[in-house]
Design a protein around this motif. Structure first.
Motif, short mmCIF file in Angstrom:
data_model
loop_
_atom_site.label_atom_id
_atom_site.label_comp_id
_atom_site.label_asym_id
_atom_site.label_seq_id
_atom_site.Cartn_x
_atom_site.Cartn_y
_atom_site.Cartn_z
N MET A 131 0.85 -1.18 0.00
CA MET A 131 0.00 0.00 0.00
C MET A 131 0.89 1.25 0.00
SD MET A 131 -3.07 0.87 2.54
CE MET A 131 -3.90 2.41 2.41
N ALA A 132 0.51 2.23 -0.76
CA ALA A 132 1.27 3.47 -0.86
C ALA A 132 1.13 4.28 0.43
CB ALA A 132 0.78 4.28 -2.05
N MET A 133 2.19 4.98 0.77
CA MET A 133 2.14 5.87 1.93
C MET A 133 1.25 7.06 1.62
SD MET A 133 5.99 6.10 3.44
CE MET A 133 5.48 7.33 4.61
N SER A 134 0.60 7.59 2.64
CA SER A 134 -0.19 8.80 2.45
C SER A 134 0.43 9.92 3.27
CB SER A 134 -1.65 8.57 2.84
OG SER A 134 -1.75 8.24 4.20
N TRP A 135 0.17 11.14 2.84
CA TRP A 135 0.82 12.30 3.41
C TRP A 135 -0.21 13.37 3.76
CZ3 TRP A 135 6.17 11.88 3.69
CH2 TRP A 135 6.72 10.82 2.99
N ASP A 136 0.07 14.11 4.80
CA ASP A 136 -0.73 15.25 5.18
C ASP A 136 -0.63 16.31 4.08
OD1 ASP A 136 -0.23 18.13 6.65
OD2 ASP A 136 -1.92 17.01 7.51
N LYS A 137 -1.73 16.97 3.75
CA LYS A 137 -1.73 17.97 2.67
C LYS A 137 -0.75 19.10 2.92
CE LYS A 137 -6.37 17.02 1.07
NZ LYS A 137 -7.73 17.49 0.85
N GLN A 138 -0.64 19.55 4.15
CA GLN A 138 0.31 20.63 4.45
C GLN A 138 1.75 20.18 4.19
OE1 GLN A 138 -0.55 23.62 4.77
NE2 GLN A 138 -2.71 23.28 5.08
N ARG A 139 2.03 18.93 4.50
CA ARG A 139 3.37 18.38 4.24
C ARG A 139 3.62 18.28 2.74
NH1 ARG A 139 7.31 14.89 6.60
NH2 ARG A 139 9.00 14.92 5.08
N LEU A 140 2.61 17.85 1.99
CA LEU A 140 2.75 17.78 0.53
C LEU A 140 3.08 19.15 -0.05
CD1 LEU A 140 -0.22 15.39 -0.25
CD2 LEU A 140 2.19 14.89 -0.64
N ILE A 141 2.35 20.15 0.39
CA ILE A 141 2.59 21.51 -0.11
C ILE A 141 4.00 21.97 0.28
CG2 ILE A 141 1.88 23.92 0.15
CD1 ILE A 141 -1.03 22.79 0.48
N ALA A 142 4.38 21.73 1.51
CA ALA A 142 5.72 22.13 1.98
C ALA A 142 6.82 21.43 1.18
CB ALA A 142 5.86 21.83 3.47
N ASP A 143 6.56 20.21 0.74
CA ASP A 143 7.54 19.44 -0.03
C ASP A 143 7.49 19.74 -1.53
OD1 ASP A 143 8.47 18.29 2.29
OD2 ASP A 143 7.47 16.37 1.99
N PHE B 185 4.74 19.59 -3.62
CA PHE B 185 3.76 18.84 -4.41
C PHE B 185 2.55 19.72 -4.71
CE2 PHE B 185 6.40 15.54 -2.82
CZ PHE B 185 6.32 14.53 -3.76
N GLU B 186 1.92 19.46 -5.84
CA GLU B 186 0.75 20.23 -6.28
C GLU B 186 -0.39 19.26 -6.59
OE1 GLU B 186 2.11 23.98 -8.67
OE2 GLU B 186 3.30 22.27 -9.36
N PRO B 187 -1.65 19.71 -6.43
CA PRO B 187 -2.78 18.81 -6.58
C PRO B 187 -3.08 18.42 -8.03
CG PRO B 187 -3.55 21.03 -6.11
CD PRO B 187 -2.05 21.06 -6.01
N THR B 188 -3.73 17.29 -8.14
CA THR B 188 -4.26 16.79 -9.41
C THR B 188 -5.76 17.04 -9.42
OG1 THR B 188 -2.57 15.06 -9.50
CG2 THR B 188 -4.52 14.73 -10.87
N TYR B 189 -6.25 17.63 -10.51
CA TYR B 189 -7.67 17.95 -10.62
C TYR B 189 -8.50 16.82 -11.22
CZ TYR B 189 -6.54 22.91 -9.84
OH TYR B 189 -6.12 24.11 -9.33
N VAL B 190 -7.94 16.15 -12.23
CA VAL B 190 -8.70 15.18 -13.00
C VAL B 190 -7.80 14.02 -13.39
CG1 VAL B 190 -9.91 14.82 -15.21
CG2 VAL B 190 -10.22 16.96 -13.98
N ASP B 191 -8.29 12.81 -13.23
CA ASP B 191 -7.64 11.62 -13.79
C ASP B 191 -8.35 11.28 -15.10
OD1 ASP B 191 -5.58 10.89 -12.09
OD2 ASP B 191 -6.84 9.59 -10.86
N LEU B 192 -7.61 11.19 -16.17
CA LEU B 192 -8.18 10.76 -17.45
C LEU B 192 -7.82 9.31 -17.75
CD1 LEU B 192 -7.47 13.99 -19.51
CD2 LEU B 192 -9.67 13.22 -18.60
N GLU B 193 -6.66 8.88 -17.28
CA GLU B 193 -6.23 7.48 -17.41
C GLU B 193 -5.46 7.09 -16.17
OE1 GLU B 193 -4.01 6.43 -20.94
OE2 GLU B 193 -5.34 7.63 -22.20
N TRP B 194 -5.73 5.88 -15.69
CA TRP B 194 -5.05 5.33 -14.53
C TRP B 194 -4.76 3.87 -14.81
CZ3 TRP B 194 -3.50 7.37 -9.84
CH2 TRP B 194 -3.09 6.46 -8.88
N TYR B 195 -3.53 3.48 -14.72
CA TYR B 195 -3.15 2.07 -14.82
C TYR B 195 -1.88 1.90 -14.02
CZ TYR B 195 -1.90 -2.50 -16.55
OH TYR B 195 -1.56 -3.84 -16.61
N ASP B 196 -1.97 1.29 -12.87
CA ASP B 196 -0.83 1.17 -11.94
C ASP B 196 -0.27 2.54 -11.58
OD1 ASP B 196 -1.04 -1.57 -11.85
OD2 ASP B 196 0.50 -1.93 -13.35
N GLY B 197 -1.10 3.55 -11.59
CA GLY B 197 -0.68 4.90 -11.27
C GLY B 197 -1.22 5.88 -12.28
#
Length: 147
Positions: free
Chosen positions: A1-13, A15-27
């Motif tokens: 299972m993938a690790m999950s992160w606090d949103k504030q930590r993601l921003i500090a590191d 990272f930027e948000p994803t709005y839409v998934d159009l294709e997903w296959y193993d990521g």
């Protein structure tokens, strides 16, 4: 299972948000996310990197295009969160007329143009418990130039 992160930590590191998934296959393979604070389409290039980052083509999306993408995403999420079975969800055609109309309008924007940038995208998951949300999805990207 993938690790999950606090949103504030993601921003500090960085990272930027994803709005839409159009294709997903193993990521994430294709979608709409922020790149340097600006909405961009991204599409994976099959490069099989050894680290947990992948190379993507990225190109900017206009404000009008982003609005249409987010409208279509909201339709998808509404069906995804309903009791409708997989055969009754948009994307198969004929289920939701507006979804189908947006699919036609958005198709040319979803194609990588000549001159699309190559970036390496590292994805992380936030600590939310909902995969699909009206404001986006549960993964974020940190981008860097491709070598």
């Amino acid at each position: 299972m993938a690790m999950s992160w606090d949103k504030q930590r993601l921003i500090a590191d960085g990272f930027e948000p994803t709005y839409v998934d159009l294709e997903w296959y193993d990521g994430p393979r294709k979608g709409l996310a922020l790149v340097d604070g600006v909405p961009h389409y991204y599409e994976i290039r099959d490069c099989n990197r050894a680290d947990e980052a992948e190379e993507y083509l990225v190109w900017s999306a206009s404000e009008a295009t982003v609005a249409m993408e987010r409208e279509q995403w909201a339709i998808f999420v509404r069906y995804q969160l309903s009791d409708a079975g997989p055969e009754k969800r948009p994307g198969h055609g004929g289920i939701d007329a507006r979804y189908d109309e947006l699919e036609l309008l958005l198709a040319p924007h979803r194609q990588a143009p000549d001159g699309a940038r190559r970036l390496v995208g590292e994805a992380r998951f936030d600590d939310g418990d909902d995969r699909y949300r009206f404001d986006g999805v549960d993964h974020w990207f940190r981008w860097r130039p491709a070598e």
